[in-house]
Structure formats: structure tokens, C-alpha cells
Design an enzyme around this catalytic site. Structure first.
Site, PDB file in Angstrom:
ATOM      1  N   CYS A   1       4.995 -14.919 -11.516  1.00  0.00           N
ATOM      2  CA  CYS A   1       4.098 -14.251 -10.587  1.00  0.00           C
ATOM      3  C   CYS A   1       3.906 -12.790 -11.005  1.00  0.00           C
ATOM      4  O   CYS A   1       2.793 -12.292 -11.061  1.00  0.00           O
ATOM      5  CB  CYS A   1       4.684 -14.339  -9.175  1.00  0.00           C
ATOM      6  SG  CYS A   1       3.510 -13.959  -7.868  1.00  0.00           S
TER       7      CYS A   1
ATOM      8  N   CYS B   1      -0.535 -13.481  -6.791  1.00  0.00           N
ATOM      9  CA  CYS B   1      -1.121 -13.499  -8.136  1.00  0.00           C
ATOM     10  C   CYS B   1      -2.332 -14.420  -8.236  1.00  0.00           C
ATOM     11  O   CYS B   1      -2.958 -14.507  -9.280  1.00  0.00           O
ATOM     12  CB  CYS B   1      -0.068 -13.881  -9.179  1.00  0.00           C
ATOM     13  SG  CYS B   1       0.313 -15.650  -9.215  1.00  0.00           S
TER      14      CYS B   1
ATOM     15  N   CYS C   1       4.234 -17.624  -5.297  1.00  0.00           N
ATOM     16  CA  CYS C   1       4.916 -18.338  -6.368  1.00  0.00           C
ATOM     17  C   CYS C   1       6.414 -18.308  -6.130  1.00  0.00           C
ATOM     18  O   CYS C   1       6.980 -17.273  -5.773  1.00  0.00           O
ATOM     19  CB  CYS C   1       4.660 -17.657  -7.717  1.00  0.00           C
ATOM     20  SG  CYS C   1       2.977 -17.804  -8.305  1.00  0.00           S
TER      21      CYS C   1
ATOM     22  N   CYS D   1      -1.585 -18.672  -4.753  1.00  0.00           N
ATOM     23  CA  CYS D   1      -0.541 -17.677  -4.502  1.00  0.00           C
ATOM     24  C   CYS D   1      -1.183 -16.409  -3.929  1.00  0.00           C
ATOM     25  O   CYS D   1      -2.147 -15.886  -4.478  1.00  0.00           O
ATOM     26  CB  CYS D   1       0.201 -17.349  -5.794  1.00  0.00           C
ATOM     27  SG  CYS D   1       1.327 -15.947  -5.637  1.00  0.00           S
TER      28      CYS D   1
ATOM     29  N   GLY E   1      19.871 -38.796 -21.387  1.00  0.00           N
ATOM     30  CA  GLY E   1      19.914 -39.292 -20.020  1.00  0.00           C
ATOM     31  C   GLY E   1      21.229 -39.928 -19.628  1.00  0.00           C
ATOM     32  O   GLY E   1      21.461 -40.204 -18.451  1.00  0.00           O
TER      33      GLY E   1
END
Lengths: 231, 258, 306
Positions: C284, C256, C278, C253, C44
Site C-alpha cells: 500500500c 492507495c 490494503c 483501497c 506438500g
């Protein structure tokens, strides 16, 4: 018991803006005040009455001498005390009443009178009750209590200041012309207030020009001559 | 209980190049005490305030602070992390210009809550509650909690700044000309509020001002500064009614009385 | 493969005449790798590095590209996505650039890639050990919006003075009734450093937590690199009474039928017609290939042929 003992006080004002000219006002001044006594300072203008009173309050700083104030049973020299200690003495032992009220913006009359009590840790309701009692006694109409006194007349402001000075029941009271601009009726009320306090054992030092009032409250007169020498 | 000073400044010196700003300044501050620093512009009073707060480094001297945990810390040499933590918690700083002391792009509520969030408070509802309490304490209408400070009047901004500082119940608050840019009527209200808050929360204050009226009303004790030096110090009424030093006499006599 | 063999293999996959493998010279790559190593060692923490000019303008992923160039090897399989899609301009350009500069194999399959450079998304398919995800970062400093001075933000990081980060979330709630920060959500990495996740939707933020892959972040213009090593604790900021939440959609979606992926809203006409699909095209497509169907999906190729 002596409540105030002023010993060999010298106070000179040096005016630096006038080329350092020195104005001696008090010289070798001594005074002591017992419990239940009202000592009135008396003398011509310029004799140093106010200077002595202000010095006792710790407002003026003398060049020499001691100003012993009884505080918590001990005599403390207010002339050499640290600022915090002076404030503490004023909070609990030493009251000062002038004819001029220092108005604090927006603070109501009742709060101004109750403030010294609150500062001593007295509960809000009790402090206000006592303040209300004094304002009533000094004939300030109740409808004015909630207002800040900045727009009140001189006499009203003076009475409010007296109420404030007497509210906390200090063991020592310094009075500088407490009745100066009061009418006859109110003057009598204030004289009674002073007398009551003295009878309770308060030690009082006062400056009073008006002869009748002086007569009424004084137990002992301290004449001061020019240069503040106690005669 | 033996009372101890909250802050002891000892022999503080600070120069800018060859220009001395604070010369051998020594004083103590006690709990709940309001100390006024007066003097004209350039006398070093603001520099002293910034030096005490660690905003400018000092050349020599000590700034001894007794923490809430009763430890003595020399802020002049303390670890920066500790100093910054103390400044965020036990100290406050009220700037002359509210824009320097507030986050102008964040709401009043966020401004008040910031110090609490910095201390790890993570409950939105509580933060909001506290902000509302403080708005009430400094006389800002609660419905303005989500407004930006830039929509506030000068007096309100200054009161918000005070709330933002007092929210962590600091033990010392430094104030640099807190009533400086305000109208007289607004000043009076702020002064009254300050007086009340100082009394209520028993906070020690160092207030820098060139206004002797403000000093008289707020301060228990005064220090007069001139050319970086303390020329006279004492009880407020002593100093103003019986000034000893030539410069203090000049200051006092220069005030227009009404 | 040994390092020697690796170098040899890289050299064999000679890129365009006159260019070094992966565009950057070896000294620069070493410099960047050192920065990456430091970043991995201090999860970080933003490591400054000497960002180079790339043949793209700043803001087009130059930071991510330099990180990718520094870690890519001849045997890597590269995937590049932009907002989850493999076939948008930015993704196509960067992928083509690395193919010309390295001749590495490319893929659109998240599972098959060893190295994924991404702009603004984390793939839906969980990453596995050994994979590297490289993020393109526009502004790396999470404290920048509340403190313009770099000296001060560094000090705040050094002293972990992060409490004020909540001020922004507070403002969100006070103005919208909930935390409305929807992307680039601030997180605390390994319990120590405050980090920006780059502008990924907050939907993706939980994927950073304990991820098996190595996550590298490159900011070209700001000259910073930081990292989240595999299996690192990543915690989004929130309030006790307003916990972190990811966005949900009213529909699945349209292609899908996935309920669990990040959906883009697509406007179909000017009569209010719209669909949700998606954003991760690979995810997808794989679902559709596996027989999942949304309500607007075309019949699968094989079925159509029959």
C-alpha cells in the site's frame, strides 16, 4: 413323465435337548408322482404326512434316500442339493402352500401374491395382473389388496397364501391343508383351482383332512402308517 | 455363463491372545445371496464380519473376493490400498450403531455423497441429485437433506447409513445387527426396506444377528456359530425348521414365538 | 560466498553474549535443515521434526521461527509480517528477536527481502527467485477435521485418499450456497499431497501456484515442516459446478486505490463509518509513494510540504 420320485426315505428327528432321544418318522418311504396327478397322503396323525411333504420341499433333511424333483427337465435330488440350487428349484419348479401365511411386515397383499412371479422375472404389470386375477377369484375384496394382511382374518390370510402359491404356476405343487379353515364356497373355489392346475399338467402332492375335498381333488391316495411306511 | 462365488472364505482363524474367536471358518457367498450368521454374543460372529472386512487381521486362512473386474483378490494379504479401495466401492458395512457408521457432524446429503466424492465425483449438483434419490429410496423426507443425522430418529439414522453404503452400488454389504437397537415397529420397516433393496440391487449380504426372526426374514442361508466355530449351516428354513445340531436346537427352542 | 566465509560472517555478527547465531544450536539447525530438505524433495509432505522450545509460547509462530533460524545467514535481509503488516506486535517481536540473535539487516520492502517470515498472508508484490517465504502454521494436517487419528491420516496421505476432503466443501455449498471456506483453503501440491496453506485468506491461495520463491511451512506445536519448492503446481480443491474463486471487495483501497489487493475493513466510528485498506502495508505504501491515491488518502508528504 414323473415329476417327483422319492426313494427309500428315512427321516428321524434327534432331540438333543431331551437327552438325544430319536424319533423315527419316515422309514424306507418311496413315492412317485406323474404330471397331471394329485397324490394325497393319507394316514393317522404322526404317520409323517407333513414330514414327507416338507422333505419333498427341501425343508427337512432326511438321513437316507433320495428326493428327485424334475427341474429344467432333469431329476435333481433336493435332499443333497446345495442351498442355492434348492432355492432355484423352489423359484421355478416347486410350490408349497400351507394354511399359514408368513406375513412380511408392510408388504401389501397384492405384492405378496405377485412376489413369486416377480422372482421368476415376470414383468411388474403382468405379475400384478395375474395376482389381481387370483385374488378376485378367491374373493378377496379389491379394497384389501393394498393393505398388508397382518390384520386380516385367518380365512383371508389362507386364501391370500393360496393365491400366492398358485400365482407362479409351478409344475409341481405341494399342498398342506389348503382348505382347512375355509367356508364351503371358498373351499369349492380352491378345489377348482387345484383341479385346473392338475388338468394343465401340474403334479400335486396334498395333505387334506376333509374327506369331501380329498375326494374331489385326489387322483391317487398314498396311505401312510405310523413310521411313515407307505402301505 | 458359469456362476462363480463372489467370496470364498477358507480356513479363517482368529484368536485374541489365547482366546479363539474364529476357528477354521469356511464358506462361500454367491452374487445376490443373503447369508445370515447367527449365534449368541461372544460366539465370534462379529469378529468374523470384521475379519472378512479386514478391520481386524487374521491369523491364518484366505478371504478370496472376486472383484467387479473379475479378478480374485485375497483380502487377507492384499495391498492395503486395494483393500481400502474395494471397501469404499464394491463393499459396504452397516454398523449396529449408526453413530459408528455415519459422520454425525455432517448433513445427510454429505453422508450419502461421501463415497462418491471419495471416488472423485466433483459435481455438486449431481452429488445432490444422487443424495435426494437415495433419500427417497430409503424413505427419508428429501427436505431433510441438509439436516444433521443427530436430529434423526434411530430408524432414520440406520436407513441413512444404508443409503450411504449403497450409493456406490456395492456387490457385498456386511451388516452387524442392523436392527439391533431399534423398536420393533421400526425394525419391521427397516427389514422390509432391506429386503427390497437387496432384491432390487442384487447385492450379496452377510448379516450378523442374534435375532432368528430377522434371520428368517432376510437370509437365504444361515450359519450358526458357537465359540468361534460354525456348528451348522444350511438353507434358512431347513436350519430353523429342522435344526440338527444340539446348539441350533437350543437356539431355535429359545425363541419366544408370538 | 563460500560456506566457510558464511560461517565466519555469521560468527562475526555475534549476537547477544552467550547465544549462538540465530538462537538455535548448530546441531538443531542441521536437524531442521534435514527436515526442510526432505520437505522440499517431497512437496506438500509433512516431515516430522524435533521442535524445540523457543522463547515464545506455542501459537506465536515458534514453528516459523525455527525454520527461519535454520535457514537464516548473516547476509540475509529479513522481513517479518503479521496479517500483511510489518508493524504489528507479533511481527515486531519476531523481527527484533532475529535482529538481536543475528544482527541481520531487516526491511519492510518485499522486493528487497531475501527471507520473509509471515503469519496469515502472502505479500501482494510477486516474489522472485532466491527468496524464501516462511509460513507460521498452527495446524498442519488438512485431514484432521475429518479424521482425528494420526495413524489414519498418514495412511490417507500415503494412499492419496483425498476424495473425502470434498465433503467439507459440499457442506459449505449446502449451507451457504457457495464455498464459504475463506482461509486455510485446502490445496493439492504437485498433484500428490493435500496441504494446508496455514490460515492465509483464500485470496492468497493462487499465489502459491508456480511461485518463484521457496515456500517453507513450520508448525512448532505439531512438530511438522513442509514445503512448496519454486515453480510447483498448487491446486485448490473445488467442484466442477462451483469452481474456486477468490474474494472481491465492493471498493478499492481507500488509501492507495488498489483493486487487486486483499483489503481489511476498518471501522471508523459508531455511526457505520468504515473504510477498506490494503492488509499489505508495504504494498500500500509503495503504491502511494508511486502516486496512487484512494478516496480517503491524505495528500502525499511532499505535496503537503509545499
Amino acid at each position: 413323465m414323473d415329476m417327483i420320485r422319492v426313494e427309500n426315505l428315512d427321516k428321524t428327528f434327534t432331540l438333543h435337548l431331551r437327552g438325544g432321544v430319536a424319533l423315527p418318522v419316515l422309514r424306507d418311504t418311496s413315492l412317485s408322482v406323474m404330471q397331471g396327478e394329485c397324490v394325497t397322503l393319507h394316514g393317522p396323525s404322526g404317520a409323517g404326512k407333513s414330514t414327507l411333504l416338507r422333505s419333498i420341499y427341501g425343508n427337512y433333511r432326511p438321513q437316507r434316500g433320495r428326493i428327485l424333483i424334475r427341474h429344467d427337465g432333469e431329476l435333481v435330488d433336493i435332499a443333497s442339493a446345495a442351498p442355492r440350487q434348492v432355492l432355484e428349484i423352489r423359484r421355478r419348479s416347486l410350490g408349497y402352500v400351507t394354511q399359514f401365511l408368513r406375513v412380511i411386515p408392510r408388504v401389501s397383499t397384492l405384492d405378496i401374491v405377485a412376489e413369486p412371479l416377480l422372482a421368476r422375472g415376470i414383468a411388474d404389470s403382468a405379475a400384478r395382473e395375474r395376482a389381481a386375477g387370483l385374488l378376485t377369484r378367491l374373493q378377496i375384496p379389491e379394497k384389501m389388496w393394498g393393505l398388508p394382511p397382518s390384520t386380516f382374518s385367518g380365512g383371508e390370510q389362507q386364501r391370500i397364501n393360496i393365491a400366492r402359491g398358485f400365482a407362479a404356476d409351478y409344475p409341481i405343487l405341494l399342498l398342506d391343508e389348503p382348505t382347512a379353515s375355509l367356508d364351503e364356497q371358498n373351499r369349492k373355489i380352491v378345489i377348482n383351482l387345484i383341479d385346473d392346475a392338475r388338468r394343465r399338467g401340474t403334479a400335486i402332492v396334498a395333505i387334506v383332512h376333509d374327506a369331501d375335498t380329498r375326494q374331489a381333488i385326489t387322483t391317487r391316495l398314498l396311505p401312510l402308517q405310523a413310521h411313515g411306511v407307505a402301505a | 455363463m458359469i456362476e462363480m462365488p463372489l467370496l470364498s472364505v477358507e480356513g479363517l482363524n482368529k484368536s485374541f491372545g489365547r482366546q479363539p474367536a474364529c476357528r477354521d471358518v469356511t464358506f462361500e457367498l454367491w452374487p445376490g445371496e443373503v447369508l445370515g450368521i447367527v449365534g449368541e454374543s461372544g460366539s465370534g460372529k462379529s469378529t468374523l464380519l470384521n475379519a472378512i472386512a479386514g478391520r481386524v487381521g487374521i491369523d491364518s486362512g484366505r478371504v478370496l473376493y472376486r472383484t467387479a473386474a473379475d479378478q480374485i483378490v485375497d483380502l487377507a494379504t492384499a495391498q492395503e490400498s486395494q483393500r481400502r479401495h474395494l471397501m469404499r466401492t464394491e463393499w459396504g458395512f452397516v454398523q449396529q450403531h449408526a453413530r459408528d457408521g455415519l459422520r454425525m457432524d455432517f448433513s445427510a446429503g454429505a453422508n450419502i455423497g461421501e463415497r462418491l466424492m471419495a471416488l472423485g465425483q466433483k459435481h455438486y449438483g449431481n452429488l445432490r441429485e444422487t443424495a435426494l434419490d437415495w433419500m427417497q429410496a430409503v424413505e427419508i423426507p428429501p427436505e431433510r437433506i441438509d439436516d444433521l443425522p443427530r436430529t434423526f430418529s434411530g430408524g432414520m439414522q440406520q436407513r441413512l447409513q444404508i443409503a450411504r453404503n449403497l450409493v456406490t452400488r456395492p456387490r457385498i454389504v456386511l451388516m452387524d445387527e442392523p436392527t439391533g437397537g431399534l423398536d420393533v415397529s421400526v425394525q419391521a420397516r427397516l427389514l422390509d426396506l432391506l429386503r427390497r433393496l437387496v432384491q432390487e440391487y442384487n447385492v450379496a449380504v452377510i448379516v450378523v444377528t442374534h435375532d432368528l426372526g430377522v434371520a428368517r426374514l432376510l437370509a437365504h442361508r444361515l450359519m450358526v456359530m458357537r465359540r468361534g466355530q460354525v456348528v451348522e449351516a444350511g438353507l434358512t428354513d431347513q436350519l430353523l425348521d429342522d435344526p440338527q445340531h444340539a446348539y441350533t436346537q437350543l437356539l431355535v427352542s429359545s425363541v419366544l414365538s408370538v | 560466498m563460500t560456506l566457510q566465509q558464511d560461517y565466519a560472517a555469521n560468527a562475526a555478527q555475534a549476537p547477544l553474549e552467550g547465544y549462538n547465531f540465530a538462537f538455535l544450536d548448530e546441531q538443531t539447525k542441521r536437524m531442521i535443515r534435514r527436515a526442510i530438505l526432505k520437505a522440499v524433495a517431497i512437496p506438500g509432505y509433512q516431515v516430522p521434526f524435533g521442535s524445540r522450545e523457543m522463547p515464545l509460547p506455542y501459537g506465536w509462530g515458534t514453528g516459523g521461527m525455527q525454520v527461519t533460524a535454520a535457514v537464516i545467514g548473516g547476509s540475509d535481509v529479513l522481513k517479518v509480517i503479521d496479517q500483511g503488516a510489518d508493524d504489528t506486535t507479533n511481527a515486531v517481536s519476531i523481527r527484533r528477536f532475529f535482529v538481536r540473535m543475528t544482527n541481520v539487516a531487516t526491511t519492510e520492502k518485499t522486493r528487497d527481502a531475501t527471507l520473509i517470515q509471515t503469519r496469515h498472508r502472502v505479500p501482494e508484490t510477486p516474489l522472485h527467485e532466491g527468496q524464501i517465504l516462511v509460513y507460521q502454521v498452527p495446524i498442519p494436517e488438512p485431514l484432521r477435521w475429518l479424521e482425528p487419528r494420526e495413524t489414519e491420516t498418514r495412511k490417507m496421505h500415503a494412499l492419496s485418499e483425498y476424495g473425502v476432503m470434498h465433503v467439507k466443501l459440499y457442506e459449505d455449498i449446502s449451507q451457504h450456497g457457495h464455498i464459504s471456506t475463506a482461509y486455510d483453503y485446502p490445496v493439492l501440491v504437485n498433484g500428490r499431497y493435500m496441504m494446508r496453506c496455514s490460515p492465509i485468506p483464500k485470496f492468497d491461495t493462487p499465489k502459491l501456484h508456480m511461485n518463484a520463491a521457496l515456500q517453507l511451512f513450520g508448525a512448532g506445536r505439531e512438530k511438522r515442516i513442509y514445503a512448496v519448492p519454486p515453480y510447483t503446481d498448487v491446486k485448490p480443491l473445488d467442484f466442477d459446478d462451483h469452481p474456486f474463486e477468490v474474494e472481491r471487495w465492493p471498493e478499492a483501497c481507500a488509501l492507495c486505490g488498489s483493486h487487486d489487493s486483499f483489503l481489511d475493513e476498518v471501522i471508523l466510528d459508531d455511526k457505520g463509518g468504515r473504510m477498506f485498506v490494503c492488509s499489505d502495508t508495504d504494498y500500500c505504501g509503495e503504491r502511494q509513494a508511486a502516486g496512487h491515491r484512494g478516496h480517503m488518502a491524505a495528500p502525499y508528504k511532499d505535496e503537503a510540504a509545499e
